[in-house]
Design a protein around this motif. Structure first.
Motif, PDB file in Angstrom:
ATOM      1  N   TRP A  48       0.830  -1.220   0.123  1.00 44.94           N
ATOM      2  CA  TRP A  48      -0.002  -0.091  -0.007  1.00 44.94           C
ATOM      3  C   TRP A  48       0.801   1.197  -0.101  1.00 44.94           C
ATOM      4  O   TRP A  48       1.592   1.426   0.939  1.00 44.94           O
ATOM      5  N   ILE A  49       0.800   2.042  -1.070  1.00 45.70           N
ATOM      6  CA  ILE A  49       1.867   3.266  -1.338  1.00 45.70           C
ATOM      7  C   ILE A  49       0.849   4.451  -0.479  1.00 45.70           C
ATOM      8  O   ILE A  49      -0.223   4.538  -1.237  1.00 45.70           O
ATOM      9  N   GLN A  50       1.474   5.254   0.129  1.00 46.90           N
ATOM     10  CA  GLN A  50       1.039   6.459   0.704  1.00 46.90           C
ATOM     11  C   GLN A  50       1.743   7.640  -0.415  1.00 46.90           C
ATOM     12  O   GLN A  50       2.890   7.844   0.035  1.00 46.90           O
ATOM     13  N   ARG A  51       0.975   8.193  -1.223  1.00 49.17           N
ATOM     14  CA  ARG A  51       1.355   9.160  -1.900  1.00 49.17           C
ATOM     15  C   ARG A  51       1.611  10.555  -1.339  1.00 49.17           C
ATOM     16  O   ARG A  51       0.780  10.644  -0.097  1.00 49.17           O
ATOM     17  N   ALA A  52       2.248  11.556  -1.532  1.00 48.37           N
ATOM     18  CA  ALA A  52       2.631  12.623  -1.175  1.00 48.37           C
ATOM     19  C   ALA A  52       1.329  13.521  -1.094  1.00 48.37           C
ATOM     20  O   ALA A  52       0.633  13.590  -2.014  1.00 48.37           O
ATOM     21  N   ARG A  53       1.223  13.981   0.106  1.00 51.13           N
ATOM     22  CA  ARG A  53      -0.023  14.682   0.339  1.00 51.13           C
ATOM     23  C   ARG A  53      -0.105  16.056  -0.566  1.00 51.13           C
ATOM     24  O   ARG A  53       1.192  16.613  -0.613  1.00 51.13           O
ATOM     25  N   PRO A  54      -1.133  16.567  -1.012  1.00 46.89           N
ATOM     26  CA  PRO A  54      -0.960  18.021  -1.483  1.00 46.89           C
ATOM     27  C   PRO A  54      -0.436  18.983  -0.629  1.00 46.89           C
ATOM     28  O   PRO A  54      -0.745  19.117   0.526  1.00 46.89           O
ATOM     29  N   ALA A  55       0.531  19.813  -1.123  1.00 46.63           N
ATOM     30  CA  ALA A  55       1.262  20.804  -0.317  1.00 46.63           C
ATOM     31  C   ALA A  55       0.727  22.250  -0.720  1.00 46.63           C
ATOM     32  O   ALA A  55       0.490  22.610  -1.687  1.00 46.63           O
ATOM     33  N   THR A  63      11.892   8.233  -3.894  1.00 50.03           N
ATOM     34  CA  THR A  63      10.889   8.824  -3.234  1.00 50.03           C
ATOM     35  C   THR A  63       9.819   9.909  -4.098  1.00 50.03           C
ATOM     36  O   THR A  63       8.733   9.603  -4.042  1.00 50.03           O
ATOM     37  N   LEU A  64      10.661  10.312  -5.105  1.00 52.66           N
ATOM     38  CA  LEU A  64       9.871  11.029  -6.195  1.00 52.66           C
ATOM     39  C   LEU A  64       9.050  10.089  -6.921  1.00 52.66           C
ATOM     40  O   LEU A  64       7.989  10.557  -7.439  1.00 52.66           O
ATOM     41  N   LEU A  65       9.574   9.007  -7.368  1.00 58.34           N
ATOM     42  CA  LEU A  65       8.879   8.197  -8.230  1.00 58.34           C
ATOM     43  C   LEU A  65       7.644   7.482  -7.714  1.00 58.34           C
ATOM     44  O   LEU A  65       6.765   7.277  -8.048  1.00 58.34           O
ATOM     45  N   GLN A  66       8.059   7.136  -6.365  1.00 63.73           N
ATOM     46  CA  GLN A  66       7.033   6.409  -5.471  1.00 63.73           C
ATOM     47  C   GLN A  66       5.946   7.168  -4.938  1.00 63.73           C
ATOM     48  O   GLN A  66       4.899   6.749  -4.440  1.00 63.73           O
ATOM     49  N   GLY A  67       6.481   8.434  -4.541  1.00 67.51           N
ATOM     50  CA  GLY A  67       5.630   9.148  -3.685  1.00 67.51           C
ATOM     51  C   GLY A  67       6.012   8.951  -2.093  1.00 67.51           C
ATOM     52  O   GLY A  67       5.427   9.775  -1.133  1.00 67.51           O
ATOM     53  N   VAL A  68       6.886   8.067  -1.823  1.00 68.59           N
ATOM     54  CA  VAL A  68       7.155   7.900  -0.262  1.00 68.59           C
ATOM     55  C   VAL A  68       8.503   7.123  -0.075  1.00 68.59           C
ATOM     56  O   VAL A  68       8.880   6.511  -1.290  1.00 68.59           O
TER      57      VAL A  68
END
Length: 415
Positions: free
Chosen positions: A4-11, A56-61
């Protein structure tokens, strides 16, 4: 197993602008993480990117090992800026880290790719100014988030609480606000963490982070309520989840908490029974509490209990902790178990009872000759004084063994 991948939350635009501005001034990559080292926003590269940053940039975490390493260094608890050593085996370059704090709250971590000696005093001054501006922005977001979080926590706790009037009112508000649908497949999961000594609030932050991905998935919507070292997750699924679906989800929660917390932390997850409407979420919650107790007391469950798989343990674990003690184990069985000198006979008895008293099947499973098995069974009858041909006596022994298993692990507080 599915990850389960937790994507970066909108900043917010203001945070992104501050990070980009600092990166341009320094000519270095800058990232703003939350207290669990999950990316909030990041700058462009300046030729200083490392494998961890790229992934991190590719996966979001970030990778679990990278997150675990950063947190193990106590960065989130630092009271002043400092350098984080690199790790070649993780593909991590050194970073200059600034904990973002405001009025006692740890809001995040500002990281600049740089090793000791790379930054000038002007650079660190610029980083400090940006960190203070970031803290102001993040604290404002935190205040708004806290109001919404408290509202949600109150509704969830009332929905699964003991008061029927409050349950009905909470259900109505959740539906009116569009926070959850009424059904058709409602499941409550309980999570509890124990055995951890660390900074105040660390477990609470970790629990929020571990449950956040399950507030909205492809097949379910959910809400969670976190209270210090325990949490409740209420989910409404579009289709009935299978036992395997819920096990995968539970293991993802355990894995996240093991990443975010010290390895000494003991995590227990309990899945309640499936219900048709939010009005019965409290039933699933009560079952989830029993499942958490099972997860703690039965090592073979690997920290995850599911009400629908507990069998007779679902009944036994509804006894209060004060009553769940050695006195419940029948004396005839204790004569066999005490001292541990009859381990082979205990194994034989367990196998015999699990196979419904079938001698052929028991002998096959234990890989012994039937003559040897009959000899062991006679020994068990002599020691216990019970007749294995008597169904009532077999029930006493079987339930006694189940209780014995539950008593091997000390009780913990429930969810």
């Amino acid at each position: 197993m599915k990850r389960w991948i937790q994507r970066a939350r909108p900043a917010g635009e203001a945070l992104q602008s501050l990070v980009d501005g600092l990166a341009e001034d320094l000519g270095r990559s800058v990232v703003l993480d939350d207290p669990l080292v999950r990316m909030i926003c990041t700058s462009r590269h300046f030729g200083d990117e490392d494998p961890v940053r790229v992934r991190t940039l590719l996966q979001g975490v970030a990778d679990d090992e990278a997150i675990r390493y950063v947190l193990s260094q106590g960065v989130a608890g630092w009271t002043r800026p400092g350098h984080l050593d690199g790790r070649d085996d993780l593909g991590l370059r050194p970073r200059y880290c600034v904990p973002i704090r405001e009025r006692g709250h740890v809001l995040g971590i500002l990281m600049v790719v740089a090793k000791p000696g790379d930054l000038t005093s002007a650079d660190t001054a610029a980083i400090d100014r940006t960190a203070r501006a970031v803290a102001v922005e993040m604290y404002a977001e935190r205040l708004a988030s806290d109001v919404a979080e408290e509202h949600t926590r109150t509704l969830v706790n009332r929905l699964v609480g003991p008061d029927s009037t409050e349950r009905c009112e909470a259900r109505r508000l959740l539906l009116d606000d569009g926070l959850l649908p009424a059904g058709p497949h409602v499941v409550v999961t309980g999570v509890a963490v124990s055995g951890l000594r660390g900074p105040s609030g660390q477990v609470e932050v970790a629990l929020r982070g571990a449950l956040e991905p399950f507030r909205r998935t492809r097949t379910a919507r959910g809400l969670s309520a976190v209270d210090q070292d325990r949490a409740v997750l209420v989910q409404v699924f579009e289709r009935e989840p299978t036992e395997e679906d819920l096990e995968v989800q539970s293991r993802a929660v355990v894995r996240s908490l093991e990443t975010f917390l010290d390895r000494q932390a003991a995590v227990a997850v309990g899945v309640g029974g499936r219900r048709a409407d939010l009005v019965d979420a409290w039933i699933s919650h009560d079952q989830a509490r029993v499942a958490v107790r099972a997860a703690r007391r039965l090592p073979r469950l690997g920290g995850i209990g599911d009400w629908d798989r507990l069998g007779e343990h679902a009944v036994l674990l509804q006894l209060p902790d004060a009553a769940l003690n050695d006195s419940l184990v029948p004396k005839p069985l204790r004569r066999l178990l005490d001292g541990g000198s009859h381990a082979r006979l205990e194994e034989t008895l367990r196998c015999f009872l699990e196979n419904a008293g079938s001698v052929p099947r028991t002998a096959e499973v234990l890989e012994v000759h039937r003559t040897s098995l009959y000899y062991r069974l006679r020994q068990i009858q002599e020691i216990t004084g019970l007749d294995l041909d008597d169904g009532g006596h077999r029930l006493v022994l079987h339930m006694g063994l189940r209780l014995w298993d539950l008593l091997r692990v000390p009780a913990e507080h429930p969810v």
